[in-house]
Design an enzyme around this catalytic site. Sequence first.
Site, PDB file in Angstrom:
ATOM      1  N   LYS A   1       0.916  -1.139   0.092  1.00 43.21           N
ATOM      2  CA  LYS A   1      -0.029  -0.043   0.065  1.00 43.21           C
ATOM      3  C   LYS A   1       0.862   1.274  -0.119  1.00 43.21           C
ATOM      4  O   LYS A   1       0.821   2.297   0.704  1.00 43.21           O
ATOM      5  CB  LYS A   1      -0.925  -0.057   1.143  1.00 43.21           C
ATOM      6  CG  LYS A   1      -2.030  -1.165   1.007  1.00 43.21           C
ATOM      7  CD  LYS A   1      -3.081  -1.046   2.293  1.00 43.21           C
ATOM      8  CE  LYS A   1      -4.061  -2.265   2.399  1.00 43.21           C
ATOM      9  NZ  LYS A   1      -3.348  -3.427   2.480  1.00 43.21           N
TER      10      LYS A   1
HETATM   11  O1  LIG Z   1      -9.238  -2.846   1.781  1.00 48.00           O
HETATM   12  C1  LIG Z   1      -8.310  -3.719   2.255  1.00 48.00           C
HETATM   13  C2  LIG Z   1      -6.836  -3.633   1.564  1.00 48.00           C
HETATM   14  C3  LIG Z   1      -6.284  -4.546   2.251  1.00 48.00           C
HETATM   15  N1  LIG Z   1      -6.549  -5.569   3.122  1.00 48.00           N
HETATM   16  C4  LIG Z   1      -5.765  -6.581   3.638  1.00 48.00           C
HETATM   17  O2  LIG Z   1      -6.149  -7.957   3.185  1.00 48.00           O
HETATM   18  C5  LIG Z   1      -5.745  -8.752   4.219  1.00 48.00           C
HETATM   19  C6  LIG Z   1      -6.983  -9.486   4.937  1.00 48.00           C
HETATM   20  O3  LIG Z   1      -6.793 -10.174   5.914  1.00 48.00           O
HETATM   21  P1  LIG Z   1      -7.673 -10.940   6.556  1.00 48.00           P
HETATM   22  O4  LIG Z   1      -6.926 -11.736   7.563  1.00 48.00           O
HETATM   23  O5  LIG Z   1      -8.396 -12.020   5.529  1.00 48.00           O
HETATM   24  O6  LIG Z   1      -8.889 -10.103   7.064  1.00 48.00           O
HETATM   25  C7  LIG Z   1      -4.791  -7.865   5.152  1.00 48.00           C
HETATM   26  O7  LIG Z   1      -3.343  -8.123   4.769  1.00 48.00           O
HETATM   27  C8  LIG Z   1      -5.228  -6.668   4.908  1.00 48.00           C
HETATM   28  O8  LIG Z   1      -4.078  -5.684   5.215  1.00 48.00           O
HETATM   29  C9  LIG Z   1      -7.749  -5.293   3.659  1.00 48.00           C
HETATM   30  O9  LIG Z   1      -8.206  -6.206   4.602  1.00 48.00           O
HETATM   31  N2  LIG Z   1      -8.635  -4.308   3.175  1.00 48.00           N
END
Ligand SMILES: O=c1ccn([C@@H]2O[C@H](COP(=O)(O)O)[C@@H](O)[C@H]2O)c(=O)[nH]1
Length: 284
Positions: free
Chosen positions: A96
Amino acid sequence: MIMDRLYKAAAESPVCVGLDTKIDYLPACIANMDTNDGEKIFEFNKKIIDATADLAGCYKVQVACYEALGLEGMSAYARTVQYARAQGKLVIGDCKRGDIASTAEQYARGHFEGDFEVDFLTVNAYMGYDAVSPYLPYVKDHDKGLFILTHTSNPSAKDLQEQKLEDGEQVFEKMADLVEKWGGDLVGESGYSAVGAVVGLTYPEAFADIQARCPHTFFLVPGYGAQGGTGKDIADIFKRSRCAVINSSRGIICAHRGKTEGPDFVDYIRDAAAAMKEDILQWL
Ligand SMILES: O=c1ccn([C@@H]2O[C@H](COP(=O)(O)O)[C@@H](O)[C@H]2O)c(=O)[nH]1
Protein backbone atom coordinates in the site's frame (compact mmCIF):
# COMPACT_ATOMS: atom_id res chain seq x y z
CA MET A 1 0.90 -9.72 -19.84
CA ILE A 2 0.79 -10.13 -16.09
CA MET A 3 -2.95 -9.54 -15.63
CA ASP A 4 -3.68 -12.14 -18.31
CA ARG A 5 -1.64 -14.61 -16.24
CA LEU A 6 -3.57 -13.71 -13.11
CA TYR A 7 -6.86 -13.92 -15.00
CA LYS A 8 -5.97 -17.46 -16.13
CA ALA A 9 -4.82 -18.47 -12.65
CA ALA A 10 -8.02 -17.04 -11.16
CA ALA A 11 -10.12 -19.05 -13.63
CA GLU A 12 -8.56 -22.18 -12.07
CA SER A 13 -8.87 -20.83 -8.54
CA PRO A 14 -9.92 -17.33 -7.44
CA VAL A 15 -8.42 -18.00 -4.00
CA CYS A 16 -5.63 -15.62 -3.01
CA VAL A 17 -3.90 -17.02 0.08
CA GLY A 18 -2.86 -14.17 2.33
CA LEU A 19 0.46 -14.69 4.09
CA ASP A 20 -0.08 -12.23 6.96
CA THR A 21 2.12 -14.31 9.18
CA LYS A 22 2.53 -13.33 12.81
CA ILE A 23 4.62 -15.10 15.44
CA ASP A 24 1.44 -15.92 17.42
CA TYR A 25 0.17 -17.99 14.51
CA LEU A 26 3.06 -20.45 14.53
CA PRO A 27 2.29 -23.94 15.86
CA ALA A 28 4.61 -25.22 18.61
CA CYS A 29 6.42 -27.51 16.16
CA ILE A 30 7.76 -24.37 14.44
CA ALA A 31 7.68 -21.88 17.31
CA ASN A 32 10.02 -24.14 19.33
CA MET A 33 12.60 -24.51 16.56
CA ASP A 34 16.09 -23.47 17.64
CA THR A 35 16.39 -20.53 15.26
CA ASN A 36 15.38 -16.89 14.88
CA ASP A 37 11.84 -15.60 14.29
CA GLY A 38 12.48 -14.80 10.63
CA GLU A 39 13.55 -18.39 9.93
CA LYS A 40 10.48 -19.69 11.75
CA ILE A 41 8.14 -17.44 9.80
CA PHE A 42 9.71 -18.49 6.51
CA GLU A 43 9.46 -22.17 7.48
CA PHE A 44 5.75 -21.73 8.26
CA ASN A 45 5.10 -19.87 4.98
CA LYS A 46 7.07 -22.39 2.92
CA LYS A 47 5.01 -25.25 4.33
CA ILE A 48 1.79 -23.33 3.61
CA ILE A 49 2.86 -22.62 0.03
CA ASP A 50 3.80 -26.27 -0.51
CA ALA A 51 0.45 -27.41 0.92
CA THR A 52 -1.73 -24.94 -1.01
CA ALA A 53 0.06 -24.34 -4.32
CA ASP A 54 -2.49 -26.39 -6.27
CA LEU A 55 -5.42 -24.62 -4.57
CA ALA A 56 -4.24 -21.01 -4.69
CA GLY A 57 -4.62 -18.75 -7.71
CA CYS A 58 -2.01 -16.48 -6.15
CA TYR A 59 -0.48 -15.35 -2.86
CA LYS A 60 -0.61 -11.97 -1.18
CA VAL A 61 2.15 -11.21 1.29
CA GLN A 62 1.37 -8.49 3.83
CA VAL A 63 4.62 -6.59 4.34
CA ALA A 64 3.51 -5.08 7.68
CA CYS A 65 3.75 -8.47 9.37
CA TYR A 66 7.40 -8.75 8.30
CA GLU A 67 8.42 -5.13 8.85
CA ALA A 68 7.23 -5.56 12.44
CA LEU A 69 10.05 -8.06 13.00
CA GLY A 70 12.83 -5.86 11.63
CA LEU A 71 15.63 -7.31 9.52
CA GLU A 72 14.76 -10.93 10.30
CA GLY A 73 11.19 -10.25 9.25
CA MET A 74 12.18 -8.59 6.00
CA SER A 75 14.49 -11.48 5.24
CA ALA A 76 11.47 -13.79 5.73
CA TYR A 77 9.43 -11.51 3.43
CA ALA A 78 12.09 -11.69 0.69
CA ARG A 79 12.47 -15.45 1.00
CA THR A 80 8.69 -15.95 1.01
CA VAL A 81 8.03 -13.96 -2.16
CA GLN A 82 11.03 -15.56 -3.86
CA TYR A 83 9.94 -19.05 -2.86
CA ALA A 84 6.34 -18.62 -4.02
CA ARG A 85 7.47 -17.16 -7.35
CA ALA A 86 9.98 -19.99 -7.81
CA GLN A 87 7.03 -22.39 -7.53
CA GLY A 88 5.49 -20.56 -10.50
CA LYS A 89 2.92 -18.72 -8.40
CA LEU A 90 1.98 -15.06 -8.84
CA VAL A 91 2.71 -12.91 -5.81
CA ILE A 92 1.11 -9.66 -4.71
CA GLY A 93 3.18 -7.53 -2.34
CA ASP A 94 0.62 -5.84 -0.11
CA CYS A 95 2.61 -2.73 0.73
CA LYS A 96 0.00 0.00 0.00
CA ARG A 97 2.70 2.45 -0.95
CA GLY A 98 1.77 6.04 -1.71
CA ASP A 99 4.09 9.03 -1.95
CA ILE A 100 5.39 11.83 -4.17
CA ALA A 101 6.89 10.72 -7.45
CA SER A 102 10.56 10.87 -6.48
CA THR A 103 9.86 8.63 -3.49
CA ALA A 104 7.43 6.37 -5.34
CA GLU A 105 10.25 5.73 -7.87
CA GLN A 106 12.22 4.17 -5.03
CA TYR A 107 9.26 2.08 -3.85
CA ALA A 108 8.81 0.86 -7.43
CA ARG A 109 12.47 -0.08 -7.65
CA GLY A 110 12.39 -1.72 -4.22
CA HIS A 111 9.39 -3.93 -4.96
CA PHE A 112 9.70 -4.61 -8.68
CA GLU A 113 13.46 -5.34 -8.65
CA GLY A 114 15.91 -7.03 -6.32
CA ASP A 115 15.28 -8.94 -3.08
CA PHE A 116 11.62 -8.00 -2.69
CA GLU A 117 10.56 -8.38 -6.32
CA VAL A 118 6.87 -9.25 -6.66
CA ASP A 119 4.50 -9.51 -9.62
CA PHE A 120 1.95 -7.03 -8.30
CA LEU A 121 2.14 -4.26 -5.75
CA THR A 122 -0.73 -2.61 -3.89
CA VAL A 123 -0.57 1.18 -4.18
CA ASN A 124 -2.36 3.96 -2.34
CA ALA A 125 -3.15 6.51 -5.06
CA TYR A 126 -5.14 8.94 -2.93
CA MET A 127 -2.17 11.36 -3.48
CA GLY A 128 -3.02 11.39 -7.20
CA TYR A 129 -1.42 10.39 -10.49
CA ASP A 130 2.17 11.30 -9.63
CA ALA A 131 2.02 8.74 -6.81
CA VAL A 132 1.25 6.09 -9.47
CA SER A 133 3.20 7.15 -12.57
CA PRO A 134 6.63 5.94 -11.31
CA TYR A 135 5.32 2.35 -11.26
CA LEU A 136 4.07 2.47 -14.85
CA PRO A 137 7.45 1.91 -16.60
CA TYR A 138 7.65 -1.39 -14.70
CA VAL A 139 4.10 -2.22 -15.73
CA LYS A 140 4.75 -1.37 -19.38
CA ASP A 141 8.29 -2.70 -19.83
CA HIS A 142 8.79 -5.33 -17.12
CA ASP A 143 5.41 -7.08 -17.02
CA LYS A 144 4.45 -5.92 -13.54
CA GLY A 145 0.97 -5.08 -12.25
CA LEU A 146 -0.66 -2.79 -9.72
CA PHE A 147 -3.66 -2.98 -7.43
CA ILE A 148 -4.81 0.48 -6.43
CA LEU A 149 -6.85 1.04 -3.26
CA THR A 150 -10.27 2.09 -4.50
CA HIS A 151 -12.86 1.14 -1.87
CA THR A 152 -11.22 -0.57 1.09
CA SER A 153 -12.87 -3.26 3.23
CA ASN A 154 -12.53 -1.64 6.66
CA PRO A 155 -15.48 -0.15 8.59
CA SER A 156 -14.03 3.37 8.42
CA ALA A 157 -13.64 3.23 4.63
CA LYS A 158 -16.79 5.31 4.40
CA ASP A 159 -15.33 8.18 6.46
CA LEU A 160 -13.59 9.51 3.37
CA GLN A 161 -14.12 7.17 0.43
CA GLU A 162 -17.92 7.48 0.46
CA GLN A 163 -17.96 11.27 0.86
CA LYS A 164 -19.86 13.06 -1.88
CA LEU A 165 -18.09 15.58 -4.06
CA GLU A 166 -19.65 18.71 -5.55
CA ASP A 167 -20.88 16.83 -8.62
CA GLY A 168 -22.62 14.23 -6.43
CA GLU A 169 -20.09 11.48 -7.10
CA GLN A 170 -18.45 9.69 -4.21
CA VAL A 171 -14.69 9.83 -3.70
CA PHE A 172 -14.26 6.11 -4.38
CA GLU A 173 -16.16 6.48 -7.66
CA LYS A 174 -13.61 9.10 -8.80
CA MET A 175 -10.82 6.75 -7.83
CA ALA A 176 -12.48 3.90 -9.74
CA ASP A 177 -12.71 6.08 -12.85
CA LEU A 178 -9.04 7.03 -12.50
CA VAL A 179 -7.95 3.41 -12.15
CA GLU A 180 -9.88 2.45 -15.29
CA LYS A 181 -8.29 5.43 -17.09
CA TRP A 182 -4.73 4.73 -15.90
CA GLY A 183 -5.01 1.17 -17.21
CA GLY A 184 -6.60 2.29 -20.48
CA ASP A 185 -3.64 1.53 -22.75
CA LEU A 186 -2.52 -1.51 -20.74
CA VAL A 187 -5.36 -3.90 -21.50
CA GLY A 188 -4.34 -7.48 -22.29
CA GLU A 189 -5.95 -10.38 -24.18
CA SER A 190 -8.16 -11.15 -21.19
CA GLY A 191 -9.77 -7.74 -21.58
CA TYR A 192 -8.35 -6.58 -18.24
CA SER A 193 -5.61 -4.01 -17.72
CA ALA A 194 -2.42 -4.36 -15.69
CA VAL A 195 -3.73 -1.66 -13.36
CA GLY A 196 -6.18 -3.36 -11.02
CA ALA A 197 -8.19 -2.14 -8.06
CA VAL A 198 -8.51 -3.22 -4.43
CA VAL A 199 -12.18 -3.31 -3.50
CA GLY A 200 -13.49 -4.82 -0.27
CA LEU A 201 -16.04 -7.62 -0.31
CA THR A 202 -17.67 -5.95 2.68
CA TYR A 203 -19.28 -3.19 0.56
CA PRO A 204 -21.39 -5.03 -2.04
CA GLU A 205 -23.20 -1.95 -3.34
CA ALA A 206 -19.97 -0.05 -3.89
CA PHE A 207 -18.54 -3.13 -5.57
CA ALA A 208 -21.41 -3.31 -8.06
CA ASP A 209 -21.02 0.39 -8.79
CA ILE A 210 -17.25 0.06 -9.37
CA GLN A 211 -17.67 -3.05 -11.51
CA ALA A 212 -20.07 -1.17 -13.80
CA ARG A 213 -17.66 1.77 -14.11
CA CYS A 214 -14.55 -0.33 -14.67
CA PRO A 215 -15.09 -2.96 -17.35
CA HIS A 216 -11.33 -3.40 -17.92
CA THR A 217 -10.28 -3.46 -14.28
CA PHE A 218 -9.41 -6.67 -12.45
CA PHE A 219 -9.99 -6.70 -8.70
CA LEU A 220 -8.10 -7.82 -5.64
CA VAL A 221 -10.83 -8.42 -3.09
CA PRO A 222 -10.07 -8.59 0.64
CA GLY A 223 -12.74 -9.16 3.26
CA TYR A 224 -13.63 -12.84 2.89
CA GLY A 225 -13.74 -14.91 6.09
CA ALA A 226 -12.28 -13.03 9.06
CA GLN A 227 -13.92 -9.74 7.95
CA GLY A 228 -17.31 -11.32 7.32
CA GLY A 229 -17.44 -11.60 3.50
CA THR A 230 -19.04 -14.81 2.18
CA GLY A 231 -19.22 -16.99 -0.93
CA LYS A 232 -22.65 -15.54 -1.66
CA ASP A 233 -21.13 -12.02 -1.82
CA ILE A 234 -18.58 -13.30 -4.33
CA ALA A 235 -21.32 -15.03 -6.34
CA ASP A 236 -22.99 -11.66 -6.88
CA ILE A 237 -19.74 -10.27 -8.29
CA PHE A 238 -18.94 -13.31 -10.44
CA LYS A 239 -22.46 -13.38 -11.91
CA ARG A 240 -21.56 -10.05 -13.50
CA SER A 241 -17.99 -11.09 -14.48
CA ARG A 242 -15.13 -13.32 -13.33
CA CYS A 243 -13.01 -10.30 -12.67
CA ALA A 244 -11.32 -10.92 -9.33
CA VAL A 245 -9.10 -12.82 -6.96
CA ILE A 246 -10.44 -13.12 -3.44
CA ASN A 247 -8.03 -12.84 -0.53
CA SER A 248 -8.31 -14.60 2.78
CA SER A 249 -5.44 -14.38 5.25
CA ARG A 250 -6.42 -15.24 8.85
CA GLY A 251 -9.26 -17.47 7.63
CA ILE A 252 -6.67 -19.74 6.00
CA ILE A 253 -3.35 -19.40 7.80
CA CYS A 254 -4.91 -19.58 11.29
CA ALA A 255 -7.09 -22.61 10.53
CA HIS A 256 -4.92 -24.90 12.68
CA ARG A 257 -5.09 -22.74 15.80
CA GLY A 258 -6.65 -24.47 18.79
CA LYS A 259 -6.60 -27.78 16.87
CA THR A 260 -2.99 -28.85 16.64
CA GLU A 261 0.55 -27.77 17.50
CA GLY A 262 2.13 -30.43 15.32
CA PRO A 263 3.30 -30.78 11.73
CA ASP A 264 -0.26 -31.68 10.66
CA PHE A 265 -1.06 -27.92 10.95
CA VAL A 266 -0.71 -27.73 7.18
CA ASP A 267 -3.62 -30.15 6.75
CA TYR A 268 -5.96 -27.69 8.48
CA ILE A 269 -4.62 -24.85 6.39
CA ARG A 270 -4.98 -26.83 3.17
CA ASP A 271 -8.54 -27.80 4.16
CA ALA A 272 -9.41 -24.13 4.80
CA ALA A 273 -8.09 -23.11 1.37
CA ALA A 274 -9.99 -25.99 -0.27
CA ALA A 275 -13.19 -25.07 1.59
CA MET A 276 -12.87 -21.46 0.47
CA LYS A 277 -12.39 -22.52 -3.15
CA GLU A 278 -15.44 -24.77 -2.94
CA ASP A 279 -17.48 -22.05 -1.24
CA ILE A 280 -16.74 -19.72 -4.16
CA LEU A 281 -17.07 -22.20 -7.00
CA GLN A 282 -20.35 -23.73 -5.77
CA TRP A 283 -22.19 -20.66 -7.02
CA LEU A 284 -20.85 -20.69 -10.55
O1 LIG B 1 -9.20 -2.81 1.91
C1 LIG B 1 -8.35 -3.61 2.29
C2 LIG B 1 -7.09 -3.67 1.74
C3 LIG B 1 -6.22 -4.63 2.16
N1 LIG B 1 -6.55 -5.50 3.13
C4 LIG B 1 -5.55 -6.53 3.53
O2 LIG B 1 -6.08 -7.83 3.20
C5 LIG B 1 -5.75 -8.74 4.22
C6 LIG B 1 -7.01 -9.24 4.89
O3 LIG B 1 -6.70 -10.17 5.90
P1 LIG B 1 -7.84 -11.10 6.58
O4 LIG B 1 -7.11 -11.79 7.66
O5 LIG B 1 -8.35 -12.03 5.52
O6 LIG B 1 -8.89 -10.18 7.10
C7 LIG B 1 -4.80 -8.00 5.17
O7 LIG B 1 -3.49 -8.16 4.68
C8 LIG B 1 -5.21 -6.55 4.99
O8 LIG B 1 -4.16 -5.65 5.27
C9 LIG B 1 -7.79 -5.45 3.68
O9 LIG B 1 -8.16 -6.24 4.57
N2 LIG B 1 -8.66 -4.49 3.23
